[in-house]
Every structure is written in structure tokens, then in C-alpha cells.
Design an enzyme around this catalytic site. Structure first.
Site, PDB file in Angstrom:
ATOM      1  N   ARG A 188      20.123  49.461 -75.738  1.00 23.11           N
ATOM      2  CA  ARG A 188      20.416  48.567 -74.615  1.00 23.11           C
ATOM      3  C   ARG A 188      19.117  47.908 -74.181  1.00 23.11           C
ATOM      4  O   ARG A 188      18.042  48.524 -74.229  1.00 23.11           O
ATOM      5  CB  ARG A 188      21.039  49.334 -73.429  1.00 23.11           C
ATOM      6  CG  ARG A 188      22.496  49.730 -73.633  1.00 23.11           C
ATOM      7  CD  ARG A 188      23.404  48.510 -73.642  1.00 23.11           C
ATOM      8  NE  ARG A 188      24.820  48.862 -73.664  1.00 23.11           N
ATOM      9  CZ  ARG A 188      25.558  48.965 -74.766  1.00 23.11           C
ATOM     10  NH1 ARG A 188      24.974  48.801 -75.950  1.00 23.11           N
ATOM     11  NH2 ARG A 188      26.835  49.248 -74.701  1.00 23.11           N
ATOM     12  N   GLU A 192      21.855  39.199 -71.541  1.00 18.97           N
ATOM     13  CA  GLU A 192      22.579  38.769 -72.733  1.00 18.97           C
ATOM     14  C   GLU A 192      23.733  37.855 -72.328  1.00 18.97           C
ATOM     15  O   GLU A 192      24.571  38.264 -71.526  1.00 18.97           O
ATOM     16  CB  GLU A 192      23.121  39.969 -73.498  1.00 18.97           C
ATOM     17  CG  GLU A 192      22.041  40.861 -74.074  1.00 18.97           C
ATOM     18  CD  GLU A 192      22.599  42.062 -74.838  1.00 18.97           C
ATOM     19  OE1 GLU A 192      23.837  42.211 -74.879  1.00 18.97           O
ATOM     20  OE2 GLU A 192      21.807  42.836 -75.370  1.00 18.97           O
ATOM     21  N   HIS A 212      22.650  40.903 -80.243  1.00 18.79           N
ATOM     22  CA  HIS A 212      23.543  42.056 -80.043  1.00 18.79           C
ATOM     23  C   HIS A 212      24.804  41.942 -80.903  1.00 18.79           C
ATOM     24  O   HIS A 212      25.918  42.124 -80.418  1.00 18.79           O
ATOM     25  CB  HIS A 212      23.924  42.182 -78.555  1.00 18.79           C
ATOM     26  CG  HIS A 212      24.324  43.597 -78.200  1.00 18.79           C
ATOM     27  ND1 HIS A 212      24.308  44.078 -76.908  1.00 18.79           N
ATOM     28  CD2 HIS A 212      24.756  44.638 -78.962  1.00 18.79           C
ATOM     29  CE1 HIS A 212      24.714  45.339 -76.888  1.00 18.79           C
ATOM     30  NE2 HIS A 212      24.991  45.695 -78.131  1.00 18.79           N
TER      31      HIS A 212
END
Length: 298
Positions: free
Chosen positions: A218, A239, A262
Site C-alpha cells: 500500500r 491513486e 496498482h
């Protein structure tokens, strides 16, 4: 679904399940709050795609006798793959010379652009579990010296139903020891109060000046990501990253950063298998059976 999508559900028959496709939201996480749960008296299970559930208040959800599931078994291989891919990308010169090769002003490539040798280097993995094991097994193919740090030491892992010795990795009781020794540090931890901002300026300064920090967990596990050691990131604190001209210019000028958005588990087979694992959880919940991948409040 988005918050709007969740509200739209209320107009029809009240659902017994909520499916959270976190992998497809790209940072836009739905809000599962008390108000929503009170409006869904038939709800039995919240099925989360992927592993991370840090966006969910598990204790609050449990108080409504609603179960939460994730899909940990199908994401281990593609997550390990993106970790190794980022390691190779940061160690090699492929990204840099690709940009040079397609540059309009490119006449020739400098002969002094050198990468970093991976074979025989020291890989430090922060975290445990199946993903760490998968990464370590891949690193062994590169004849790497493997270190790992976790709150508890484990000498054995379960693999295909059999107990096997765990990949010859050396346990570091203190994370400082791992950071000081590793050429590549890979973060493979769940986001918890204990791991939030786990890697700060102090930890970065412990690392070798030539080392690489690879984050596939993360974004908020680390801070100060624009300076210091080489970074290879599949996650960032925000993000998607803000589309600010100033930020874009800074990142483009830095040669010590590789970023992917991601999407580590976004492969054709992984997406299909995540769906299958999610469906198994949902059917078990609806039929009152034990859940294969239930996430319990800590």
C-alpha cells in the site's frame, strides 16, 4: 460499485451480498458505513476482490452480523510477478533506454549507461505469508540471498498441501538489520496501524545508497518516495497520482523511480480466478457454509 451504485441498489430488492471490485476502482473506494448497513437488513456478506481490506471497518461490519471475504489465494502469483518485474525494471536500464530510443532527438545511446546485477544480490522482503513465499521462490531462481522480516519467524510454509522448508530465507528479527543488508527491499505487508508509514526517512537512510525499495503493498506504508534510494512502485499514497504538471515534470526528470498504477493482479487468468474465488465465498455465505476466505476483525 461506487457510492452512487450502492445507493442505486436500494431502489430494488435489498441485496444479500455486496461485491467490491476494488481492483477496478483505481483508488475510488466505496463507502461502507453504518448508514448503508442499516439500510440493508438482508445483507449477509461483503465480497472483496483482492486481498487488502484496509478500506473496511471490520469490527463495525461484524456488529451487523455481516461477513467479509477476500481472494488471497489467487493474487499471490501475479503479485509476486509484479514485484519481480519491478525489481528487474529498476535494476536494468530497459526503461531508461526505451525512453531514449523513442526520443525524437536520439542519435545514439551513451555507452556508459549501466544497470545493476541481480544474480547473487541480497533480496530483503518485509512481510510474510504466501506472497512473500512466492517472491522468495522467484528470487531463488536468480541465486539471490534472501532475507525477510516479520513480527514472527516461520520456518515452514504450506505449499500445495505439503509442509516444505521455507525457501532458505534468513529471518531478521529487526527490520533495521534487513534494511542495512539488502540490495532490494520489497514491501509485502497489509496496511495496519502498525505498518502505516513503516518506511520513513530514518529507514530510508539505513538502506544502502545503491539499494532499491520496491512497494507492492500500500502506498501509505512508506513516505518520502520522491527522494533518496531507487524506487519501484506499484502503489502510491494517492491513486491515481494527481495529474499536476509540476508533479509530472518532477517524476519524469527523476531517473530513480519506476511507477505502475496498482495493476499488479490485472492479468487475464488472475481476473478470472479472483472471480471464481469470490463466487465460492458468496455461495458459501448464502448457503450457511464455512467461508473459504473469511476476513475476521483483529
Amino acid at each position: 460499485p461506487s457510492d452512487c451504485g450502492l445507493k442505486a441498489l436500494l431502489k430494488g430488492e435489498l441485496p444479500a451480498i455486496l461485491i467490491l471490485d476494488i481492483g477496478g476502482t483505481h483508488g475510488v473506494l466505496p463507502t461502507i458505513d453504518r448508514e448503508l448497513l442499516e439500510s440493508l437488513p438482508n445483507l449477509k456478506v461483503i465480497a472483496n476482490s483482492g486481498v487488502g481490506v484496509d478500506h473496511l471497518d471490520l469490527k463495525m461490519i461484524s456488529s451487523f452480523v455481516v461477513k467479509v471475504t477476500n481472494t488471497p489465494h489467487t493474487v499471490a502469483d501475479p503479485t509476486a510477478d509484479i514485484g519481480i518485474a519491478l525489481m528487474l525494471a529498476s535494476a536494468g536500464i530497459q526503461v531508461e533506454v526505451h525512453n531514449i530510443s523513442i526520443s525524437p532527438g536520439m542519435d545514439y545511446c551513451e555507452a556508459d549507461i549501466l544497470g545493476v546485477k541481480v544474480a547473487g544480490a541480497t533480496q530483503g522482503i518485509v512481510g510474510m505469508g504466501n506472497i512473500r513465499y512466492k517472491i522468495a521462490m522467484r528470487a531463488k531462481a536468480f541465486e539471490m540471498n534472501i532475507l525477510y522480516h516479520n513480527r514472527t519467524q516461520r520456518n515452514y510454509v504450506r505449499n500445495i498441501g505439503q509442509e516444505e522448508q521455507a525457501d532458505s530465507a534468513t529471518y531478521c528479527k529487526k527490520i533495521d538489520s534487513l534494511l542495512q543488508q539488502a540490495d532490494f527491499v520489497m514491501l509485502v505487508v497489509s496496511l495496519t496501524p502498525q505498518t502505516h508509514k513503516l518506511i520513513r526517512k530514518r529507514e530510508l537512510e539505513l538502506m544502502k545508497p545503491t539499494a532499491t525499495l520496491i512497494n507492492i503493498s500500500r502506498g501509505t506504508v512508506q513516505i518520502h518516495w520522491l527522494t533518496g534510494v531507487i524506487r519501484a512502485l506499484d502503489v502510491t499514497s494517492l491513486e491515481p497520482l494527481p495529474r499536476l504538471p509540476s508533479l509530472s515534470c518532477i517524476v519524469k526528470k527523476l531517473k530513480n523511480i519506476v511507477i505502475t498504477p496498482h495493476l499488479g493482479i490485472k492479468t487475464d487468468k488472475a481476473t478470472y480466478m479472483i472471480t471464481e474465488e469470490g463466487v465460492e465465498n458468496i455461495l458459501a455465505a448464502l448457503n450457511g457454509l464455512p467461508l473459504p476466505s473469511e476476513v475476521l476483525p483483529s
